[in-house]
Design a protein around this motif. Structure first.
Motif, PDB file in Angstrom:
ATOM      1  N   THR A  27      35.812  19.993  36.622  1.00 40.96           N
ATOM      2  CA  THR A  27      35.175  19.680  37.899  1.00 40.96           C
ATOM      3  C   THR A  27      35.566  20.806  38.850  1.00 40.96           C
ATOM      4  OG1 THR A  27      36.986  18.597  39.104  1.00 40.96           O
ATOM      5  CG2 THR A  27      35.802  17.244  37.496  1.00 40.96           C
ATOM      6  N   GLU A  28      34.964  20.816  40.046  1.00 41.78           N
ATOM      7  CA  GLU A  28      35.285  21.884  40.995  1.00 41.78           C
ATOM      8  C   GLU A  28      36.725  21.798  41.486  1.00 41.78           C
ATOM      9  OE1 GLU A  28      32.080  22.811  43.675  1.00 41.78           O
ATOM     10  OE2 GLU A  28      30.817  23.125  41.896  1.00 41.78           O
ATOM     11  N   LYS A  29      37.390  20.670  41.199  1.00 41.05           N
ATOM     12  CA  LYS A  29      38.791  20.505  41.621  1.00 41.05           C
ATOM     13  C   LYS A  29      39.769  21.095  40.629  1.00 41.05           C
ATOM     14  CE  LYS A  29      38.451  16.342  44.473  1.00 41.05           C
ATOM     15  NZ  LYS A  29      37.283  15.564  44.031  1.00 41.05           N
ATOM     16  N   ILE A  30      39.312  21.561  39.471  1.00 37.65           N
ATOM     17  CA  ILE A  30      40.267  22.004  38.449  1.00 37.65           C
ATOM     18  C   ILE A  30      40.991  23.259  38.944  1.00 37.65           C
ATOM     19  CG2 ILE A  30      38.672  23.466  37.077  1.00 37.65           C
ATOM     20  CD1 ILE A  30      40.054  22.215  34.571  1.00 37.65           C
ATOM     21  N   PRO A  31      42.341  23.273  38.902  1.00 37.08           N
ATOM     22  CA  PRO A  31      43.046  24.461  39.379  1.00 37.08           C
ATOM     23  C   PRO A  31      42.878  25.618  38.393  1.00 37.08           C
ATOM     24  CG  PRO A  31      44.618  22.862  38.541  1.00 37.08           C
ATOM     25  CD  PRO A  31      43.262  22.226  38.434  1.00 37.08           C
ATOM     26  N   VAL A  32      42.774  26.826  38.932  1.00 35.51           N
ATOM     27  CA  VAL A  32      42.647  28.016  38.091  1.00 35.51           C
ATOM     28  C   VAL A  32      43.795  28.965  38.399  1.00 35.51           C
ATOM     29  CG1 VAL A  32      40.149  27.838  37.848  1.00 35.51           C
ATOM     30  CG2 VAL A  32      41.107  29.213  39.727  1.00 35.51           C
ATOM     31  N   TRP A  33      43.944  29.961  37.556  1.00 34.28           N
ATOM     32  CA  TRP A  33      44.947  31.003  37.738  1.00 34.28           C
ATOM     33  C   TRP A  33      44.784  31.566  39.150  1.00 34.28           C
ATOM     34  CZ3 TRP A  33      48.337  31.797  33.808  1.00 34.28           C
ATOM     35  CH2 TRP A  33      49.238  32.868  33.971  1.00 34.28           C
ATOM     36  N   PRO A  34      45.879  31.765  39.907  1.00 35.32           N
ATOM     37  CA  PRO A  34      45.750  32.202  41.308  1.00 35.32           C
ATOM     38  C   PRO A  34      44.854  33.430  41.444  1.00 35.32           C
ATOM     39  CG  PRO A  34      48.020  31.600  40.825  1.00 35.32           C
ATOM     40  CD  PRO A  34      47.282  31.534  39.515  1.00 35.32           C
ATOM     41  N   GLY A  35      43.823  33.298  42.261  1.00 39.11           N
ATOM     42  CA  GLY A  35      42.900  34.402  42.514  1.00 39.11           C
ATOM     43  C   GLY A  35      41.725  34.469  41.553  1.00 39.11           C
ATOM     44  N   ASP A  36      41.790  33.747  40.434  1.00 38.79           N
ATOM     45  CA  ASP A  36      40.702  33.798  39.452  1.00 38.79           C
ATOM     46  C   ASP A  36      39.501  32.984  39.955  1.00 38.79           C
ATOM     47  OD1 ASP A  36      39.358  34.403  37.137  1.00 38.79           O
ATOM     48  OD2 ASP A  36      40.869  33.575  35.779  1.00 38.79           O
ATOM     49  N   PHE A  61      35.984  27.151  39.315  1.00 38.48           N
ATOM     50  CA  PHE A  61      34.936  26.522  38.508  1.00 38.48           C
ATOM     51  C   PHE A  61      33.863  25.983  39.431  1.00 38.48           C
ATOM     52  CE2 PHE A  61      32.855  22.863  36.725  1.00 38.48           C
ATOM     53  CZ  PHE A  61      32.551  23.265  35.438  1.00 38.48           C
ATOM     54  N   THR A  62      32.604  26.317  39.157  1.00 33.21           N
ATOM     55  CA  THR A  62      31.506  25.669  39.885  1.00 33.21           C
ATOM     56  C   THR A  62      30.410  25.239  38.929  1.00 33.21           C
ATOM     57  OG1 THR A  62      30.242  27.699  40.315  1.00 33.21           O
ATOM     58  CG2 THR A  62      31.862  27.094  41.978  1.00 33.21           C
ATOM     59  N   TYR A  63      29.875  24.099  39.228  1.00 37.84           N
ATOM     60  CA  TYR A  63      28.674  23.616  38.534  1.00 37.84           C
ATOM     61  C   TYR A  63      27.664  23.294  39.611  1.00 37.84           C
ATOM     62  CZ  TYR A  63      25.302  20.638  36.288  1.00 37.84           C
ATOM     63  OH  TYR A  63      24.112  20.114  35.839  1.00 37.84           O
ATOM     64  N   ARG A  64      26.471  23.849  39.490  1.00 34.12           N
ATOM     65  CA  ARG A  64      25.434  23.443  40.438  1.00 34.12           C
ATOM     66  C   ARG A  64      24.082  23.431  39.753  1.00 34.12           C
ATOM     67  NH1 ARG A  64      22.065  26.771  43.169  1.00 34.12           N
ATOM     68  NH2 ARG A  64      22.183  28.984  42.660  1.00 34.12           N
ATOM     69  N   LEU A  65      23.160  22.756  40.397  1.00 31.89           N
ATOM     70  CA  LEU A  65      21.815  22.724  39.850  1.00 31.89           C
ATOM     71  C   LEU A  65      21.065  23.964  40.313  1.00 31.89           C
ATOM     72  CD1 LEU A  65      20.622  19.024  40.268  1.00 31.89           C
ATOM     73  CD2 LEU A  65      21.447  20.163  38.195  1.00 31.89           C
ATOM     74  N   THR A  66      20.521  24.721  39.366  1.00 28.88           N
ATOM     75  CA  THR A  66      19.619  25.822  39.690  1.00 28.88           C
ATOM     76  C   THR A  66      18.313  25.243  40.228  1.00 28.88           C
ATOM     77  OG1 THR A  66      20.539  26.994  37.803  1.00 28.88           O
ATOM     78  CG2 THR A  66      18.522  27.894  38.737  1.00 28.88           C
ATOM     79  N   TRP A  67      17.862  24.218  39.520  1.00 30.65           N
ATOM     80  CA  TRP A  67      16.671  23.465  39.928  1.00 30.65           C
ATOM     81  C   TRP A  67      16.948  21.988  39.779  1.00 30.65           C
ATOM     82  CZ3 TRP A  67      14.960  27.127  35.816  1.00 30.65           C
ATOM     83  CH2 TRP A  67      14.464  28.333  36.359  1.00 30.65           C
ATOM     84  N   SER A  68      16.493  21.226  40.731  1.00 31.69           N
ATOM     85  CA  SER A  68      16.582  19.768  40.597  1.00 31.69           C
ATOM     86  C   SER A  68      15.277  19.256  39.974  1.00 31.69           C
ATOM     87  CB  SER A  68      16.784  19.127  41.962  1.00 31.69           C
ATOM     88  OG  SER A  68      15.603  19.303  42.739  1.00 31.69           O
ATOM     89  N   THR A 119      52.445  18.130  34.547  1.00 32.45           N
ATOM     90  CA  THR A 119      51.751  16.835  34.502  1.00 32.45           C
ATOM     91  C   THR A 119      50.994  16.592  35.807  1.00 32.45           C
ATOM     92  OG1 THR A 119      53.838  15.808  35.093  1.00 32.45           O
ATOM     93  CG2 THR A 119      53.199  15.691  32.789  1.00 32.45           C
ATOM     94  N   GLU A 120      51.360  17.318  36.884  1.00 34.96           N
ATOM     95  CA  GLU A 120      50.630  17.234  38.153  1.00 34.96           C
ATOM     96  C   GLU A 120      49.504  18.278  38.071  1.00 34.96           C
ATOM     97  OE1 GLU A 120      48.967  16.039  40.786  1.00 34.96           O
ATOM     98  OE2 GLU A 120      50.737  14.766  40.470  1.00 34.96           O
ATOM     99  N   ARG A 121      48.498  17.928  37.251  1.00 35.74           N
ATOM    100  CA  ARG A 121      47.490  18.932  36.886  1.00 35.74           C
ATOM    101  C   ARG A 121      46.439  19.178  37.964  1.00 35.74           C
ATOM    102  NH1 ARG A 121      48.754  17.573  31.698  1.00 35.74           N
ATOM    103  NH2 ARG A 121      47.756  15.589  32.126  1.00 35.74           N
ATOM    104  N   SER A 122      46.567  18.516  39.134  1.00 37.23           N
ATOM    105  CA  SER A 122      45.617  18.798  40.207  1.00 37.23           C
ATOM    106  C   SER A 122      45.965  20.114  40.903  1.00 37.23           C
ATOM    107  CB  SER A 122      45.601  17.648  41.206  1.00 37.23           C
ATOM    108  OG  SER A 122      46.897  17.465  41.715  1.00 37.23           O
ATOM    109  N   ALA A 123      47.165  20.638  40.655  1.00 41.82           N
ATOM    110  CA  ALA A 123      47.565  21.929  41.240  1.00 41.82           C
ATOM    111  C   ALA A 123      48.041  22.858  40.131  1.00 41.82           C
ATOM    112  CB  ALA A 123      48.684  21.717  42.251  1.00 41.82           C
TER     113      ALA A 123
END
Ligand SMILES: Nc1ccccc1C(=O)C[C@H](N)C(=O)O
Ligand SMILES: [Zn+2]
Ligand SMILES: [Zn+2]
Length: 209
Positions: free
Chosen positions: A12-21, A24-31, A113-117
């Protein structure tokens, strides 16, 4: 009930990534409203987001890309072991384990285990573990951490040592709910021709004995 246990981080867009990397985004190109027929999405992500494999090209510019990796590595019997928040992952931590006949080793450390950060520090794999593991026949190491090296490492000694000994790397597993034991693993990377890494959907099924 299929009996498969999901050991993947949810993207999801909340997934933490390597600092500065790249986030993650998911969006609709077309609805569906726009096309009159379908929703069509697009994903932008770092190849090292969530549960993923590293190809040798990630840390060696002459190394193999994701498409060059044998799919057999990512499907088959795997041993799950628990180390409770180790300082480091060395042969001392693994000395109590009989790894005879193990080709895929998944290590639950409970150190992230605190995988939100994104974690601020993690236990790293001792590069000297690589020859020890390969001598036992291990070809894949997976763990519940975003790296096999310290987060501030530039030289990535564990990545290089594991690769040098023919051991492939699976990072960012979720093993909180997985008991130690023998399982069947499926964690296939995408067929990325140039990939330095790839997200995977990793699942385990307890092995019939
Ligand atoms: N995404 C990055 C951006 C900058 C520097 C390192 C990384 C990594 O991903 C390294 C990590 N050891 C990894 O294999 O996932
Ligand atoms: Zn990675
Ligand atoms: Zn890595």
């Amino acid at each position: 009930m299929s009996g498969w246990i999901d050991i993947s981080q949810v993207l999801t867009e909340k997934i933490p990534v390597w600092p500065g990397d790249s986030p993650f985004t998911y969006r609709l190109t077309w609805s569906k409203e726009e096309t009159g027929s379908v929703n069509v999405g697009q994903v932008v992500m770092s190849t090292h987001t969530g549960t993923h494999i590293d190809a040798p090209f990630h840390f060696d510019s002459d190394g193999r890309r994701v498409i060059d990796l044998d799919t057999d590595l990512y499907i088959g019997n795997a041993r799950v072991i628990h180390l409770h928040r180790p300082q480091a992952i060395t042969s001392r931590e693994l000395s109590g384990e009989d790894l005879t006949g193990v080709t895929r080793l998944l290590i639950r450390t409970d150190a992230w285990t605190e995988r939100s950060a994104f974690p601020s520090s993690i236990p790293a794999i001792d590069p000297d573990l690589a020859p020890w593991l390969s001598q036992k026949g291990i070809r894949l190491v997976g763990l519940d951490l975003p790296s096999v090296d310290p987060l501030n490492s530039k030289a990535l000694p564990a990545h290089h040592a594991l690769n040098h000994h023919g051991i492939h790397i699976l990072e960012g597993l979720v093993l909180d709910h997985v008991a130690p034991g023998d399982y069947e693993l499926v964690a296939l990377p995408l067929p990325l021709a140039d990939g330095d890494g790839s997200p995977v959907r990793a699942v385990l099924k307890p092995q019939k004995t």
